[in-house]
Every structure is written in C-alpha cells, then in structure tokens.
Design a protein around this motif. Structure first.
Motif: not given
Length: 292
Positions: A234-246
């Motif tokens: 939750y405090d280090r965002d490394n996923d590939r989800l780019t839309h909505f900055e989720r």
C-alpha cells in the motif's frame, strides 16, 4: 581356580597356551596374544622380554576380569538419526542431514545478512521444503507495509510471510515452488513449478516463475499472469495499473506481485478472500513453500 604362571623363559612362552576360562567366557591362546612367537626365532633376548611383558599383562587383566573390575567396551556405531546442521541454508539441507520431522528450524542463508532466522520446514517427496507463506485461519492481517513484507511478519508456526529479503536470498540458487490450497468444501489443490526466483529490493523483489515442467491440479494462472511483475504494497506502488492512479495493494488489502491487478492473490485482505482465477470455491488455507 589357579591363575596361569608368570613366565620367565622363552621356552615357557613358546610352548604354553593360556587357557584361563572364566565361566566359559574367556579363553585366550598364545597366538592371539603374541602373534605366535615360536622357538625358531633366534633373537631370544629381545623377544623374551617383550613376550614376557605382554603375557604378564594379559595375566593381570584376566585376574581383574575375574574380580569383575575390567570394564567392557561397546563398539561405536555410526549415527542413524538426524545430525546437527549448524549452518543449514534451507530446509533441503536439513533433509540431507537426516531430518524428517516438520517444525521450526534455524536457517543461515548468508553470513553477511541476518545470519540466522527461523523458518517452518515440511518434509515430503524426498525434499525439505521451506515455507514462505501460510494462511489458515485468515485472522492475521496481510495488509502490511513495504518494510514489513521485506522483513517478514506473523508466526512461522502459523499464519505468516517469511520476508521478501529472505525469499530473495533463498532463491539465489535454483528453487522449486509448491503451492497447496484448501477450499471450503475440503477440496485440496496444489501445483509445483520447477523454477522460482525473487529479485532484490533494488529490483522491487521482481517475481520470476517458469511454466516449463509445471505439474499439479491447480490451473497455472501464476506463471502465465504474474511472471516478471514487481512486488507492491500500500505504501510502494509498483503495479501496472496506470488509470485512475489506483494502487492494487490498497484495493486488495495485501502485498503481492500485481499486474492490473491480479489473477492470483494469496495475500488478499481478510474479508475479501484469497483468490485464484477460475477457482469458484472459497479458499480456506494456503501454503507456499520452496526447495532446491
């Protein structure tokens, strides 16, 4: 019983056999004790003194044995059970040292990093398996920070995550991964991957998992969808989800190797349920373990 005479001459020694029978338990002759010293040996002075000394020592020992004072000796047998393994780097090393009882073992993966840590070892299929994740009651929170996932949390004899840094160190040698899932209806599914590796922190603990040689009753969604993904919390965002900055870890309430977000997630937050795509039953428990 009269003890044998003490010898003073080579003639006595070469002809006399010692038969000093202690209740039928001991009978010693000259060949056993002296290597069959014979009269034809011409170096009589030296031979006589050596043989006399050996013979008289034997007489003394036999006398002590008669009095019950001579301790018996038992041959030392090679160890047949588990042997200590003070620097075992994984559970496979314990298996190779004869250990077969599942439980908590101390691992020494690197002399330069946390030198020793506890891990749970399972033993089956001619391997020792190091457990890196376990969930059974789904009471422990897996919604943890980057540092907590890095160091590990929970109890190794219960629900826990071993720690990304430890998993990274353990997988520097070729590792297999086994996952076992139990559904609410009691159905057990599992799968084994022949290649599993986790990168370093500078690589965001990137997942490497190969589909070649996979076998099991689980559909292989893990390597197909998650190979090459970075770890996210939750405090280090490394996923590939780019839309909505989720951040997938926030919506799923657990750290994992997320794409957009996941087809497999065994660290999903309590109340949301662990997830394995196309598995319709509710999952009650999971175990992830590795071996060489």
């Amino acid at each position: 019983m009269t003890p044998p005479p003490r010898l003073n001459t080579l003639s006595h020694l070469s002809h006399a056999a010692v038969h000093y029978d202690l209740g039928g338990q001991i009978a010693v002759d000259r060949c056993f004790t002296f290597g069959c010293v014979e009269k034809r040996d011409n170096s009589s002075d030296i031979k006589l003194e050596v043989a006399k000394r050996l013979y008289n020592e034997l007489v003394e020992k036999l006398g002590r044995c008669r009095a019950g004072k001579l301790a018996t000796t038992t041959p030392t047998l090679a160890p047949t059970g588990p042997v200590p393994c003070p620097a075992c780097r994984d559970c496979q090393a314990y298996f190779e040292h004869g250990h077969r009882s599942p439980g908590i073992y101390k691992l020494t993966v690197s002399l330069n990093n946390p030198p020793t840590f506890d891990a749970w070892c399972d033993f089956f299929g001619n391997h020792g398996w190091t457990v890196i994740q376990r969930r059974d009651q789904q009471k422990a929170s897996f919604n943890r920070s980057w540092q907590e996932y890095q160091e590990g949390f929970g109890r190794v004899d219960g629900e826990h995550w071993l720690g990304n840094e430890k998993i990274h160190l353990l997988t520097q040698t070729n590792q297999k991964l086994n996952i076992q899932l139990v559904s609410s209806n009691g159905r057990v599914r599992e799968g084994t991957w022949q290649w599993f590796i986790v990168g370093s922190e500078s690589e965001n603990y990137k997942l490497g998992i190969g589909s070649n040689g996979y076998n099991g009753t689980l559909r292989d969604e893990f390597s197909f969808y998650h190979h090459g993904l970075n770890f996210t919390t939750y405090d280090r965002d490394n996923d590939r989800l780019t839309h909505f900055e989720r951040n997938c870890a926030i919506s799923s309430k657990g750290g994992w190797w997320y794409d957009t977000c996941s087809n497999v997630n065994l660290n999903k937050g309590n109340g949301l349920g662990m997830f394995w795509y196309v598995t319709s039953e509710r999952l009650l428990s999971s175990v992830m373990r590795i071996t060489r």
